[in-house]
Motif scaffolding. Structure first.
Motif, PDB file in Angstrom:
ATOM      1  N   GLU A 222       0.830  -1.212   0.000  1.00 33.08           N
ATOM      2  CA  GLU A 222       0.000   0.000   0.000  1.00 33.08           C
ATOM      3  C   GLU A 222       0.863   1.261   0.000  1.00 33.08           C
ATOM      4  O   GLU A 222       0.532   2.254  -0.644  1.00 33.08           O
ATOM      5  N   PRO A 225       3.258   1.036  -3.867  1.00 33.06           N
ATOM      6  CA  PRO A 225       2.582   0.182  -4.858  1.00 33.06           C
ATOM      7  C   PRO A 225       3.310   0.094  -6.199  1.00 33.06           C
ATOM      8  O   PRO A 225       3.015  -0.802  -6.993  1.00 33.06           O
ATOM      9  N   ASP A 226       4.264   1.001  -6.444  1.00 33.97           N
ATOM     10  CA  ASP A 226       4.849   1.053  -7.783  1.00 33.97           C
ATOM     11  C   ASP A 226       5.757  -0.130  -8.107  1.00 33.97           C
ATOM     12  O   ASP A 226       5.835  -0.555  -9.244  1.00 33.97           O
ATOM     13  N   LEU A 253      -2.271  -4.727  -5.446  1.00 34.19           N
ATOM     14  CA  LEU A 253      -1.844  -4.290  -6.786  1.00 34.19           C
ATOM     15  C   LEU A 253      -2.889  -4.579  -7.856  1.00 34.19           C
ATOM     16  O   LEU A 253      -3.154  -3.743  -8.722  1.00 34.19           O
ATOM     17  N   ARG A 256      -5.633  -2.241  -8.771  1.00 32.02           N
ATOM     18  CA  ARG A 256      -5.169  -0.995  -9.396  1.00 32.02           C
ATOM     19  C   ARG A 256      -4.555  -1.252 -10.767  1.00 32.02           C
ATOM     20  O   ARG A 256      -3.986  -0.340 -11.375  1.00 32.02           O
ATOM     21  N   LEU A 258      -1.823  -2.858 -11.357  1.00 37.29           N
ATOM     22  CA  LEU A 258      -0.356  -2.794 -11.295  1.00 37.29           C
ATOM     23  C   LEU A 258       0.237  -4.197 -11.407  1.00 37.29           C
ATOM     24  O   LEU A 258      -0.312  -5.155 -10.845  1.00 37.29           O
TER      25      LEU A 258
END
Lengths: 486, 486
Positions: A222, A225-226, A253, A256, A258
């Motif tokens: 959280e 997150p990247d 992830l 989103r 990701l």
């Protein structure tokens, strides 16, 4: 090291540099111009080449050379130095010449990687710091280059600060590792100071500080997150570590959209565990998740893991890189090779020894690297005296006949080659004349130069012995001093 | 290392200390009190003991902990840290407790040599610098102690700066070597900074700079008549080196009635050459002339040379000491062992591992050393939880039953002993409460403590395994976490 004040590195010298300096001063040799070569006698780990590094720190040191009043006071308290000598030191600055091979150059035993031409007291004073800096960084750059080659294109990161031999071992070690080919470091200050990219995500303590491993992973995803990289071996890698990581990726992830993420393993059998982990991640749809491993890695283990089909994207290499554990000494030495007499003649000097390997090659020299024009590969290095060059040694047809200085009957004539001088002028008359390349440029230069080396020279075991030959004139001077010295 | 500015050692941290710190900050764990143990898992060189060192530099580091505006700026440029966290760092100072064993203490695997109790961000941030400082100096102090014991009362000098892994490797290495028992160093700045006696006389270059070896020796004796030490192996030790030295002593010292002098050998077979040199010196009447040797020495070579009757008064030990060449890594780790929950209960935490040796012993602990009252010798070390002590574990007759944590059925009851706590309070609530002993006191303390160790523990090969036992309560906590962790 003392963190509360800036130390004066001029005082990082062997005490005998000062007793000798005082001696030269009193014996009337203060202004005698001396020539010193910095070279090494054997490659660590029985390797085929070394990578020169540390020149930038040598330059900073030379530019900062000076004695503070408190340094003079300390020396006076030792009650063995002439007041005239202490006055001389109080106004000390470097006025000589320094030539050196650029950082990142592959270098070989018994060739000067740095040469100092300066009055005796000055050249002597530099000995300790020059050696420790070049020895240390060349040691680490060489080791890093071996490890990076073993990883065959995968990322290698330097993770060893905590096991480094002191703070500069960590800070400068990360720089040297980058020159050797590492992509980054864990050491924050090396990024801030030198621009070695620093990164890192979590230790076991992060996982332990939370009530459950999943909570720790979820919180980390959280917050970052990247590209969260989760350490999965705190409790049990396959039973709970990887499953909790997948759950956290799925919960944080996935919603989103990701996909960039990673796991790190720090214990256990890396060949087995990474294959299992890769399968679990792929089956859960996390095919882009990168696997990083750490835990007492070096070039030999990395080579073996890859042969065994380990599924690894990046290696974090710690103590075995930052201390060059398998051979933690780079044996560079700094030897007087000539002085200039009162008429300005360069007088070659030799150091003999009971140990044959400790005999020096005398005289102020030039160092050439000979490249084959067709292959682009280095044929060997060739040393001659300061007052000759390759051209003056060539046969009428433009070829050059070289011979092995340890077995002079072994001769070879080379054609169609290009000779490049390895040493560049760094200081002339005490003035810096060298444009320092950036650290990225040095890394790239090192990679490019390694491309000019035959694979035979790069083998880990039993590599080909790269030629470092002498001109006939240089050999004659050495032979004459060997047989006629007192 | 950068010589032109003072570096902020707070930034010498692994980058993950900062990503975790930011994470604790954002996850609401900023004020969670954590307990970390610094311990090591095995003794270098398969030795029986290690010598703890580096605490003074840890203290300086803790007192100087802070972030400069440029450090905050660097961190902000990384675009991953919360502004609230950066504000927190801008006002950062250490507010926790640190307990540690005094420098010079013999220490053993799997016992905490330093313990930190502090809010999570703080204790985490310290990890890298604490480890690198304690690891480095303990490594060198341990190696020095082995070498000094091999020399059996003869002088051992640290000569390794030029081969050290960076400037702090040299500077702090000389300090650690002194703690381990070396009498001095070649490193000038270590004398100026720490008071490690620095000395040294001449290199081969001194001899080469003069027209003849005799001229060089004579000049040196004239400048330093009080105790000239002449390097005799530049050309040929026995044929010209020792004879020229004797001639210089005869010509310069004798007329003045001076008898204190020395020679140094730096190559060749030291057993043969020193016996021959001793005979030549004695026959010439220079019976008080001391013989110093250098050249790739370590404890094994020194032990062998003395068995072979080498005539040596002092050893100058270089690269093999300053890098601890035979095993250049001291594997100290820093592990979370407990945290305090919101009610202030101390919750023990474990780190499991696929590698059994990497499993930690949880809980905030006390460390005792048990001494036999009749022998004065150490029986073993004994760890218990923070809320118990030796007395509460004793049998009704005052004896203590201890057991091997790796083989719990192996029990032993000890009587007539004295228990001493090994760790001392260093910082309490961020305030320094420890009076640092002087370096001489630390060296003496180390020598005294080594006297309490049985010879069996000090053997170079296959030493006795010193006991580090756990209380029943501590063992029960570990066993419970081993079997019930997720």
């Amino acid at each position: 090291m003392n963190t509360n004040k800036k130390l004066n590195m001029t005082m990082l010298c062997d005490f005998y540099e000062l007793t000798m300096g005082n001696g030269y001063f009193k014996a009337g040799y203060k202004d005698r111009i001396t020539h010193f070569d910095l070279f090494f006698r054997s490659v660590p780990d029985k390797g085929g080449y070394a990578i020169a590094a540390g020149l930038e720190q040598v330059i900073e040191y030379i530019q900062d050379l000076h004695f503070e009043p408190e340094d003079i006071e300390y020396l006076r308290s030792r009650k063995m130095f002439d007041e005239g000598f202490l006055d001389y030191l109080a106004n000390f600055k470097f006025t000589g010449d320094i030539f050196a091979v650029p950082e990142g150059t592959p270098v070989f035993p018994n060739e000067p990687i740095l040469t100092v031409r300066a009055p005796a007291i000055q050249s002597q004073l530099l000995e300790t710091y020059l050696l420790l800096t070049i020895n240390h960084q060349s040691l680490i750059a060489t080791k890093a280059n071996r490890i990076v080659r073993a990883a065959r294109g995968r990322t290698v990161l330097e993770f060893g600060s905590r096991r480094a031999q002191g703070s500069s071992g960590a800070i400068d070690g990360a720089r040297a590792a980058f020159i050797g080919g590492c992509k980054g470091t864990a050491c924050t200050i090396s990024d801030q100071l030198y621009g070695v990219p620093a990164g890192g995500t979590m230790a076991h303590a992060w996982v332990q500080t939370f009530d459950t491993q999943y909570d720790a992973f979820r919180a980390y995803c959280e917050i970052y997150p990247d590209n969260p990289v989760l350490l999965v071996d705190t409790y049990n890698t396959l039973k709970s570590g990887v499953p909790d990581a997948i759950r956290a990726f799925n919960d944080v992830l996935k919603p989103r959209g990701l996909t960039k993420c990673g796991i790190r393993l720090d214990s256990g059998d890396m060949a087995y565990l990474t294959r299992q982990a890769r399968q679990m991640l792929d089956e859960a749809g996390w095919t882009e998740c990168k696997i990083t491993v750490s835990n007492s890695l070096d070039e030999i283990i990395i080579q073996d893991l890859l042969i065994q089909g380990a599924q690894i994207d990046a290696f974090g290499v710690g103590e075995r890189l930052i201390t060059a554990r398998s051979e933690p000494v780079f044996g560079g030495v700094y030897k007087l090779v000539a002085y200039e007499d009162d008429e300005g003649n360069v007088v070659p000097k030799i150091k003999l020894s009971e140990n044959v390997s400790k005999i020096t090659t005398p005289q102020y020299k030039r160092v050439y690297r000979l490249f084959g024009n067709e292959t682009g590969k280095a044929i060997g290095d060739w040393l001659c005296t300061y007052d000759e060059d390759v051209k003056s040694n060539c046969n009428p047809d433009g070829s050059l006949t070289i011979f092995d200085p340890d077995a002079t009957w072994k001769k070879k004539t080379i054609n169609n080659f290009t000779a490049k001088e390895l040493q560049k002028p760094i200081f002339v008359g005490g003035r810096l004349v060298y444009d320092m390349p950036s650290l990225e440029e040095i890394q790239q230069y090192c990679a490019d130069q390694m491309e000019t080396m035959w694979d035979e020279v790069k083998r880990f075991d039993n590599p080909h012995n790269y030629y470092v030959d002498l001109s006939q004139k240089l050999w004659d001077i050495k032979y004459d001093l060997l047989t006629h010295n007192k």
